[in-house]
Design an enzyme around this catalytic site. Sequence first.
Site, PDB file in Angstrom:
ATOM      1  N   ASP A   1       0.857  -1.180   0.000  1.00  0.00           N
ATOM      2  CA  ASP A   1       0.000   0.000   0.000  1.00  0.00           C
ATOM      3  C   ASP A   1       0.903   1.244   0.000  1.00  0.00           C
ATOM      4  OD1 ASP A   1      -1.560   2.172   0.652  1.00  0.00           O
ATOM      5  OD2 ASP A   1      -2.762   1.091   2.147  1.00  0.00           O
TER       6      ASP A   1
ATOM      7  N   LYS B   1      -5.932  15.655  -8.083  1.00  0.00           N
ATOM      8  CA  LYS B   1      -4.989  15.621  -9.203  1.00  0.00           C
ATOM      9  C   LYS B   1      -4.257  16.961  -9.321  1.00  0.00           C
ATOM     10  CE  LYS B   1      -5.681  11.447 -10.883  1.00  0.00           C
ATOM     11  NZ  LYS B   1      -4.633  10.447 -10.639  1.00  0.00           N
TER      12      LYS B   1
ATOM     13  N   LYS C   1     -15.468   2.342 -16.878  1.00  0.00           N
ATOM     14  CA  LYS C   1     -15.820   3.570 -17.591  1.00  0.00           C
ATOM     15  C   LYS C   1     -16.729   3.241 -18.766  1.00  0.00           C
ATOM     16  CE  LYS C   1     -12.114   6.255 -15.984  1.00  0.00           C
ATOM     17  NZ  LYS C   1     -11.400   7.466 -16.281  1.00  0.00           N
TER      18      LYS C   1
ATOM     19  N   ARG D   1     -16.259  16.989 -23.049  1.00  0.00           N
ATOM     20  CA  ARG D   1     -14.816  17.116 -22.742  1.00  0.00           C
ATOM     21  C   ARG D   1     -14.013  16.547 -23.899  1.00  0.00           C
ATOM     22  NH1 ARG D   1     -13.509  14.279 -17.529  1.00  0.00           N
ATOM     23  NH2 ARG D   1     -14.093  16.225 -16.549  1.00  0.00           N
TER      24      ARG D   1
ATOM     25  N   THR E   1     -20.501  14.397 -24.443  1.00  0.00           N
ATOM     26  CA  THR E   1     -19.442  14.015 -25.383  1.00  0.00           C
ATOM     27  C   THR E   1     -18.111  13.815 -24.650  1.00  0.00           C
ATOM     28  OG1 THR E   1     -19.079  16.364 -25.811  1.00  0.00           O
ATOM     29  CG2 THR E   1     -20.442  15.164 -27.402  1.00  0.00           C
TER      30      THR E   1
ATOM     31  N   ALA F   1      -7.834  14.650 -17.009  1.00  0.00           N
ATOM     32  CA  ALA F   1      -8.615  15.755 -17.577  1.00  0.00           C
ATOM     33  C   ALA F   1      -9.635  16.271 -16.564  1.00  0.00           C
ATOM     34  CB  ALA F   1      -9.310  15.290 -18.844  1.00  0.00           C
TER      35      ALA F   1
ATOM     36  N   TYR G   1     -11.893  14.036  -6.845  1.00  0.00           N
ATOM     37  CA  TYR G   1     -10.883  13.427  -7.731  1.00  0.00           C
ATOM     38  C   TYR G   1     -10.039  14.477  -8.462  1.00  0.00           C
ATOM     39  CZ  TYR G   1      -9.140  10.476 -11.581  1.00  0.00           C
ATOM     40  OH  TYR G   1      -8.346   9.826 -12.488  1.00  0.00           O
TER      41      TYR G   1
END
Length: 347
Positions: free
Chosen positions: A68, A167, A206, A302, A235, A133, A163
């Site tokens: 971990d 990032k 996904k 996106r 999109t 992204a 999330y």
Amino acid sequence: METKRFIEKDPQLQKDDLIVITGAGGFIAGNLARYFKNKGFTRIRAVDKKPLYEWYLKVPGVESLCLDVSREENCKRVCEGAVEVYQLAADMGGMGFIERFRVECLRSILINTHMIEAAYRAGVRNYFYSSSACAYNVLLQQDPKVRALKESDAYPAMAERGYGWEKLISEMFCQEYWAERGMKTHIARFHNVYGPNGTWDGGREKAPAALCRKVIEAIDKKDLNITIWGDGTPTRSFMYIDDCVKGIDMIMHCDELIATPINLGSSELVSINELLSKVEKIAGVKLKRHYDPDAPRGVAGRNSDNTFIKKMLKWEPKTPLDEGLAVTYKWIQEQYHNRKKGKRVVE
Ligand code: NAD
């Protein structure tokens, strides 16, 4: 206080230099370990917290550690002797996961905090970070006819809650470890990645994998209906896994891209409805579509602006969606039928 490293030109990466890849029980990092192994690298250390039997790919000849890396002491062990580190471990999934489990997503900050420090202390030469992204300002993604996102669109910041903010902060760590301490870091913002050997069921999958599985299931159960999350109009662009691992390699070994976030994604934009039509065409079936307006759907549009990557690398991810999707569909179909026969599969 830490002093800045003396920065010198890197010697050529040797085939027996130790490469560390975290998150290697997962989709992208597993494929990355295989990519480097196929390129002839002899010392690859793959790390994941999942037990080995749950890894998508176990690459022969690669040292595989179940650890971990949100724990500091494990990161020290993982980075020992490493020349390059590819940090891809994260608690993540598709929209269904990242909208529901923001705390888990935010806690990935522990992974990146400890990994980058351990890499720095171990004298690692190059550090790669897998951003997303989802770090981009969501206010620029409210229309399905989206203007493709360029790297500067992350600021002023209004990232995806949980999330995306994790990032962005981890990107900042990478930039400051370079600016203040002189460790070379590289940051790619992945746009949706798909392909074989990734999540295809269980809640973290996904859109491409989820739609393939639903179509396969509909055919198998002879029930030609399908439920789509949202209204099918959002999109996205989808990058095939082979382009992703090649892009990671190119970005990591480009000195002009040190501490500079760069898009790594396809610029072939499709709506979810169009994506389903492509899957139906591969499967040779037409399903009756039902829409679930209450399901997670993410931003309206996106896409990846590839101007910068084309300029820097004279390359961009190019695998046509139809081509990559056909390979992915076939792989998921095999997994689905193997599971049905009671064989062990990794979802
Ligand atoms: P994945 O879920 O298949 O793989 C991530 C792996 O990290 C998993 O196997 C998980 O067990 C491991 N992990 C999580 N926490 C860990 C910990 N504390 N210690 C050790 N291992 C841990 O995901 P992926 O699609 O391969 O994504 C890889 C990276 O790319 C992630 O950082 C993700 O945020 C980023 N990314 C992926 C996509 C995409 O479309 N797949 C898009 C944007 C960014």
